[in-house]
Structure formats: C-alpha cells, structure tokens
Design a protein around this motif. Structure first.
Motif, PDB file in Angstrom:
ATOM      1  N   LYS A  48      -2.442   7.692 -17.101  1.00 58.01           N
ATOM      2  CA  LYS A  48      -3.139   8.242 -18.029  1.00 58.01           C
ATOM      3  C   LYS A  48      -4.387   8.674 -17.603  1.00 58.01           C
ATOM      4  CE  LYS A  48      -1.851   4.468 -21.386  1.00 58.01           C
ATOM      5  NZ  LYS A  48      -2.377   3.291 -22.204  1.00 58.01           N
ATOM      6  N   ALA A  49      -4.720   8.717 -16.293  1.00 56.67           N
ATOM      7  CA  ALA A  49      -6.045   9.375 -15.936  1.00 56.67           C
ATOM      8  C   ALA A  49      -5.739   9.997 -14.418  1.00 56.67           C
ATOM      9  CB  ALA A  49      -7.240   8.166 -15.444  1.00 56.67           C
ATOM     10  N   GLY A  50      -4.590   9.946 -14.080  1.00 54.51           N
ATOM     11  CA  GLY A  50      -4.438  10.715 -12.736  1.00 54.51           C
ATOM     12  C   GLY A  50      -5.153  10.320 -11.712  1.00 54.51           C
ATOM     13  N   VAL A  51      -5.274   9.102 -11.508  1.00 53.18           N
ATOM     14  CA  VAL A  51      -6.036   8.475 -10.338  1.00 53.18           C
ATOM     15  C   VAL A  51      -5.173   7.469  -9.771  1.00 53.18           C
ATOM     16  CG1 VAL A  51      -8.172   7.224  -9.410  1.00 53.18           C
ATOM     17  CG2 VAL A  51      -8.278   8.984 -11.441  1.00 53.18           C
ATOM     18  N   ALA A  52      -5.122   7.248  -8.413  1.00 49.51           N
ATOM     19  CA  ALA A  52      -4.249   6.481  -7.860  1.00 49.51           C
ATOM     20  C   ALA A  52      -5.314   5.595  -6.964  1.00 49.51           C
ATOM     21  CB  ALA A  52      -3.162   6.764  -6.811  1.00 49.51           C
ATOM     22  N   VAL A  66      -8.166  -4.292  -7.653  1.00 44.99           N
ATOM     23  CA  VAL A  66      -7.585  -2.918  -7.022  1.00 44.99           C
ATOM     24  C   VAL A  66      -8.650  -2.517  -5.879  1.00 44.99           C
ATOM     25  CG1 VAL A  66      -6.627  -2.175  -8.999  1.00 44.99           C
ATOM     26  CG2 VAL A  66      -8.756  -1.469  -8.772  1.00 44.99           C
ATOM     27  N   ARG A  67      -7.580  -1.902  -4.929  1.00 46.77           N
ATOM     28  CA  ARG A  67      -8.467  -1.524  -3.655  1.00 46.77           C
ATOM     29  C   ARG A  67      -8.856   0.158  -3.717  1.00 46.77           C
ATOM     30  NH1 ARG A  67      -6.300  -0.419   2.470  1.00 46.77           N
ATOM     31  NH2 ARG A  67      -5.769   1.581   1.390  1.00 46.77           N
ATOM     32  N   LEU A  68      -9.740   0.546  -3.555  1.00 47.94           N
ATOM     33  CA  LEU A  68     -10.108   2.110  -3.713  1.00 47.94           C
ATOM     34  C   LEU A  68     -10.965   2.436  -2.370  1.00 47.94           C
ATOM     35  CD1 LEU A  68     -12.409   3.544  -6.531  1.00 47.94           C
ATOM     36  CD2 LEU A  68     -12.895   3.728  -4.159  1.00 47.94           C
ATOM     37  N   SER A  69     -10.189   3.330  -1.549  1.00 48.23           N
ATOM     38  CA  SER A  69     -10.688   3.993  -0.431  1.00 48.23           C
ATOM     39  C   SER A  69     -11.752   5.139  -0.438  1.00 48.23           C
ATOM     40  CB  SER A  69      -9.556   4.447   0.469  1.00 48.23           C
ATOM     41  OG  SER A  69      -9.907   5.185   1.641  1.00 48.23           O
ATOM     42  N   ASN A  78      -1.392  16.707 -10.106  1.00 48.15           N
ATOM     43  CA  ASN A  78      -2.952  16.766 -10.347  1.00 48.15           C
ATOM     44  C   ASN A  78      -3.401  15.401 -10.173  1.00 48.15           C
ATOM     45  OD1 ASN A  78      -5.306  18.037 -11.049  1.00 48.15           O
ATOM     46  ND2 ASN A  78      -5.192  17.288 -13.326  1.00 48.15           N
ATOM     47  N   LEU A  79      -2.905  14.753  -9.267  1.00 51.81           N
ATOM     48  CA  LEU A  79      -3.414  13.242  -8.863  1.00 51.81           C
ATOM     49  C   LEU A  79      -4.406  13.223  -7.963  1.00 51.81           C
ATOM     50  CD1 LEU A  79      -2.189  10.271  -9.223  1.00 51.81           C
ATOM     51  CD2 LEU A  79      -1.211  10.542  -7.136  1.00 51.81           C
ATOM     52  N   ILE A  80      -5.415  12.291  -8.344  1.00 53.80           N
ATOM     53  CA  ILE A  80      -6.284  12.155  -7.298  1.00 53.80           C
ATOM     54  C   ILE A  80      -5.994  10.825  -6.733  1.00 53.80           C
ATOM     55  CG2 ILE A  80      -8.962  11.637  -6.851  1.00 53.80           C
ATOM     56  CD1 ILE A  80      -8.494  14.618  -7.690  1.00 53.80           C
ATOM     57  N   SER A  81      -5.877  10.704  -5.323  1.00 54.76           N
ATOM     58  CA  SER A  81      -5.488   9.428  -4.680  1.00 54.76           C
ATOM     59  C   SER A  81      -6.752   9.210  -3.891  1.00 54.76           C
ATOM     60  CB  SER A  81      -4.160   9.956  -3.812  1.00 54.76           C
ATOM     61  OG  SER A  81      -3.898   8.658  -2.979  1.00 54.76           O
ATOM     62  N   LEU A  82      -6.962   7.927  -4.212  1.00 59.41           N
ATOM     63  CA  LEU A  82      -8.193   7.304  -3.225  1.00 59.41           C
ATOM     64  C   LEU A  82      -7.413   5.814  -2.577  1.00 59.41           C
ATOM     65  CD1 LEU A  82     -10.695   7.187  -6.033  1.00 59.41           C
ATOM     66  CD2 LEU A  82     -10.429   8.775  -4.296  1.00 59.41           C
ATOM     67  N   THR A  83      -6.040   6.154  -2.184  1.00 56.73           N
ATOM     68  CA  THR A  83      -5.398   4.878  -1.971  1.00 56.73           C
ATOM     69  C   THR A  83      -5.364   4.740  -0.420  1.00 56.73           C
ATOM     70  OG1 THR A  83      -3.360   6.363  -1.703  1.00 56.73           O
ATOM     71  CG2 THR A  83      -3.530   5.188  -3.752  1.00 56.73           C
ATOM     72  N   ILE A  84      -5.329   5.691   0.250  1.00 58.40           N
ATOM     73  CA  ILE A  84      -4.876   5.504   1.851  1.00 58.40           C
ATOM     74  C   ILE A  84      -6.216   5.665   2.780  1.00 58.40           C
ATOM     75  CG2 ILE A  84      -3.698   6.490   3.989  1.00 58.40           C
ATOM     76  CD1 ILE A  84      -1.914   5.450   1.683  1.00 58.40           C
ATOM     77  N   ILE A 131       0.903  -1.164   0.232  1.00 56.61           N
ATOM     78  CA  ILE A 131       0.117   0.102  -0.088  1.00 56.61           C
ATOM     79  C   ILE A 131       0.871   1.216  -0.001  1.00 56.61           C
ATOM     80  CG2 ILE A 131      -1.836   1.019   1.246  1.00 56.61           C
ATOM     81  CD1 ILE A 131      -2.508  -1.293   2.826  1.00 56.61           C
ATOM     82  N   ARG A 132       1.748   1.341   0.997  1.00 53.96           N
ATOM     83  CA  ARG A 132       2.521   2.352   0.965  1.00 53.96           C
ATOM     84  C   ARG A 132       3.680   2.558  -0.010  1.00 53.96           C
ATOM     85  NH1 ARG A 132       1.434   6.835   4.241  1.00 53.96           N
ATOM     86  NH2 ARG A 132       0.044   5.873   6.107  1.00 53.96           N
ATOM     87  N   LYS A 133       4.064   1.395  -0.697  1.00 51.61           N
ATOM     88  CA  LYS A 133       4.877   1.517  -1.645  1.00 51.61           C
ATOM     89  C   LYS A 133       4.566   1.955  -2.852  1.00 51.61           C
ATOM     90  CE  LYS A 133       7.466  -2.522  -2.203  1.00 51.61           C
ATOM     91  NZ  LYS A 133       7.766  -3.672  -2.631  1.00 51.61           N
ATOM     92  N   PHE A 134       3.184   1.622  -3.239  1.00 55.52           N
ATOM     93  CA  PHE A 134       2.702   2.250  -4.196  1.00 55.52           C
ATOM     94  C   PHE A 134       2.157   3.516  -3.916  1.00 55.52           C
ATOM     95  CE2 PHE A 134      -0.765   3.206  -7.556  1.00 55.52           C
ATOM     96  CZ  PHE A 134      -0.082   2.699  -8.435  1.00 55.52           C
ATOM     97  N   PHE A 135       1.827   4.105  -2.768  1.00 59.57           N
ATOM     98  CA  PHE A 135       1.524   5.429  -2.682  1.00 59.57           C
ATOM     99  C   PHE A 135       2.800   6.268  -2.726  1.00 59.57           C
ATOM    100  CE2 PHE A 135       1.124   8.697   0.539  1.00 59.57           C
ATOM    101  CZ  PHE A 135       0.319   9.549   0.268  1.00 59.57           C
ATOM    102  N   ASN A 136       3.714   5.849  -2.180  1.00 58.95           N
ATOM    103  CA  ASN A 136       5.089   6.681  -2.246  1.00 58.95           C
ATOM    104  C   ASN A 136       5.671   7.030  -3.739  1.00 58.95           C
ATOM    105  OD1 ASN A 136       5.046   6.615   0.641  1.00 58.95           O
ATOM    106  ND2 ASN A 136       6.470   5.239   0.837  1.00 58.95           N
TER     107      ASN A 136
END
Length: 382
Positions: A337-341, A356-359, A29-35, A17-22
C-alpha cells in the motif's frame, strides 16, 4: 534423494531478513529500508591497496590465520580503539564476521549444550548453533531496552550452558551495553565454565562515548568477533577478525583451515590499509549515521510509534503492536500500500514479533521518501 540431506540442514531456513527482501525486491517504485549495508563507498585508499595487491601479485595463499602484518595491525587497532590486548597468535583473519561466528561455534559447541542469546537478535546465530547439535536459549530483553543484563541472564544459567552471545551494538535494535552492565555480567560469569561470544562488528558505530568489550574484564573466557564490513564499508571484501586467547585460537585455526584455508589475500592487503591509513575512516560515517538516526527517530516518534532510541549500529526497531497485525503482515501491507519495505521483527526470534526493523544506512533523500510514505500509511490505518 532429498531425504538423505542432513536433517539439521533441512530444518533450518534462509534468514528472515533476506527472505523478505527477496520476496519484495522486484516491486516497482519500492523504497527499501531493509538491508544493513553501508551506503558509503569503500574509502579510496583501501581500494587502491587492493589494486596494488593485484598488481604486485599478492594473489596466492596466505598463512591460514592471515598475513602477519594484517594480524598485527588488527591487534593494534583494537588496542588503540578499545584497550584490548592481543598478539598475532591470538587472532584469525576470517571471511567476514559471519565465518568467524561459524568457526567459533564449531570449536566450542557440542551435542546437548546450550547457548544463551538475547531476544530479539540477529538471525545468523541460531542455525549454526543448531547445526552443532546445541540448543539456543532466548532471553526476553524487551523490558530492558533490548539489553541482555546480568539479572536477565542469571536464571537461565545451568550445567548445560556453554556460551552466552553478546551482540552489541545490536542488530536489530541499536542497543549497546553500558560499562556498568558489562561489569555486572563479568562478575556473574567469572570463573564459570562458560564462553562469551562478543559480536562487536558495529563497535565503531557507537554514538555516545567509546565502545567497551567484556573482554576487558573476562579475556580468557571471551571470543571477540569484529571486522571491516560496517566500519569501513567493506561488506563485499569479506574481512572479519576472530580474537581469543592463544589456547583457544590454536583450535579454532584448525576449523578455519579445513573450511576455507585463508581469507582472500587481496582483501587482506586492502584491510591493512583500512586498519592503518584508514584507522579513523568510520568517524565521518558515524557522524552521518547519527544525524540520520536522529532524523528517523524523530519521524517515527512523530508517527506515534513506540521506539527505543539507538545508541549504536544503524537500525531502528519500532513497535507496531497497536495495529493488531503480525509483523510479517504489517510489513507486507506496507509494501503493497505504501511501497516501503522494512523487515518483520519476527525475523529476529519470537521476541521480535510486534516490531519491524528499519535500516537508516540510506541517504537522507531515501529516508525522507520512505518515512513520508510510511507516515501516510500509518495515518490511513488509524
């Protein structure tokens, strides 16, 4: 000198989780739905209690197990909420639920024993299990809506089985166990020399009905992990709870004592306010999470993704198998390609591959923008 580092430590990796987030955090302009961190502020009365603790010089060591009034309040909390009966000798206040898991495993595991886990599962268990010299045994739960049932567990029990992990409500899937499923598991495990580690950190975030713990049926075999990070939006305060029968907590306390001495005195005083004045703080958060879940679930279904509807926590775990990519490649392509994590499912064991996990612990505005981008990306792939 690196070859002198313990081999078990060298061989474990940072959480996926943290590896990909980091890896993607600095993308513009990233939308992060990770943590999995609540986006609500810590309640005001909790923050005020922390400030008062500092002003009143509650800044010294506490009892190793925590302030007595905090332990008593935590026992009252789980009794009022879930009908679990513990006294102040049967609880340790820990530095978050993560430390509680570490203390529990280091107390009950030894070389060569096995720990049964559902797959996919939160990645924080396996490294500790391996550092204890034990072996994680994953059970594929994809056919049961990600629920670890008695029927799935039974074939994996043998003379080496020392513990079974029940992490419900689940990170990463949002699954919960029904009372009937818990009763069947209790019947299977009763009087067997097997511990149950029941990680209930998301217990206040159950959407329909009330959370139930297997400790209601197998109290003497169960270690209950809980805390305030998710229920009271107190991730940084680092307050967890470890409940177990006194014959076990007296040994776990030794491990805890030589590891950290005690949890933060200031955080404990804030926790006291959360457990008493703020006993129902999670109610409004839970309503908002449920509304977000319904929205995000319908959006994913509308995209044509197969996804189990969560009954707790704040995660969705859609399948991306139809795209013919690994979960890591899909997630990285989605960023590019979409700026979403989102988090690759492979972070949650091999049984998470293809998901994939989406928070959805984010505002509606953030969710809408992220899901809009994701939908456009998926339409282009088809």
């Amino acid at each position: 000198m690196e070859h002198l580092i313990h081999s078990r430590v060298r061989n474990i990796e940072i959480s996926g989780i943290r590896k990909f987030f980091n890896m993607v955090a600095d993308r513009p302009n990233l939308i992060s739905l990770t943590i999995g961190q609540p986006d609500f502020p810590t309640p005001e009365h909790v923050k005020e209690a922390g400030k008062e603790a500092i002003s009143n010089n509650f800044t010294t060591y506490t009892h190793n197990a925590g302030f007595v009034d905090v332990r008593q309040a935590a026992c009252q909390f789980v009794y009022d909420k879930y009908g679990l009966q513990y006294n102040e000798q049967e609880i340790i206040v820990t530095i978050g639920a993560s430390q509680a898991i570490d203390v529990a495993f280091r107390t009950i595991l030894e070389e060569g024993v096995e720990v049964i886990l559902p797959g996919p599962v939160y990645p924080g268990y396996e490294p500790i299990i391996r550092m204890c010299g034990a072996k994680p045994v994953y059970v594929d739960t994809r056919s049961t809506g990600f629920r670890l049932t008695a029927e799935l567990v039974a074939p994996h029990i043998n003379e080496r089985t020392r513990c079974i992990v029940l992490p419900y409500p689940s990170n990463p899937t949002g699954a919960t166990l029904s009372e009937q499923e818990l009763v069947k598991l209790a019947a299977l495990l009763k009087d067997k020399p097997i511990w149950i580690l029941s990680d209930e950190i998301y217990s206040e975030l159950v959407y329909d009905g009330v959370h139930r713990s297997i400790a209601s049926w197998l109290r003497d075999q169960t270690i209950v992990i809980n805390g305030l990070s998710k229920s009271h939006s107190m991730t940084g305060w680092r307050i967890g709870f470890l409940f177990a029968p006194e014959f076990l907590t007296k040994h776990m306390l030794k491990v805890h004592q030589y590891s950290v001495s005690c949890a933060s005195s200031v955080s404990q005083k804030a926790a006291l306010a959360a457990l008493t004045v703020g006993k129902n703080d999670a109610d409004d958060m839970r309503k908002q999470y449920k509304a977000r879940m319904e929205y995000a679930y319908e959006r994913l279904v509308g995209m044509g993704l197969a996804v189990e509807k969560p009954t707790g926590a704040f995660y969705l775990f859609p399948s991306i198998q139809s795209f013919g990519q690994s979960s890591f490649d899909f997630a990285l392509d989605l960023v590019d390609k979409a700026g979403v994590a989102v988090v690759p499912g492979s972070a949650f064991s091999s049984y998470g591959e293809g998901y994939v996990r989406l928070s959805y612990a984010y505002s509606f505005e953030t969710l809408k923008e992220g899901l809009d981008r994701m939908e456009q990306y998926i339409q282009q792939k088809r």
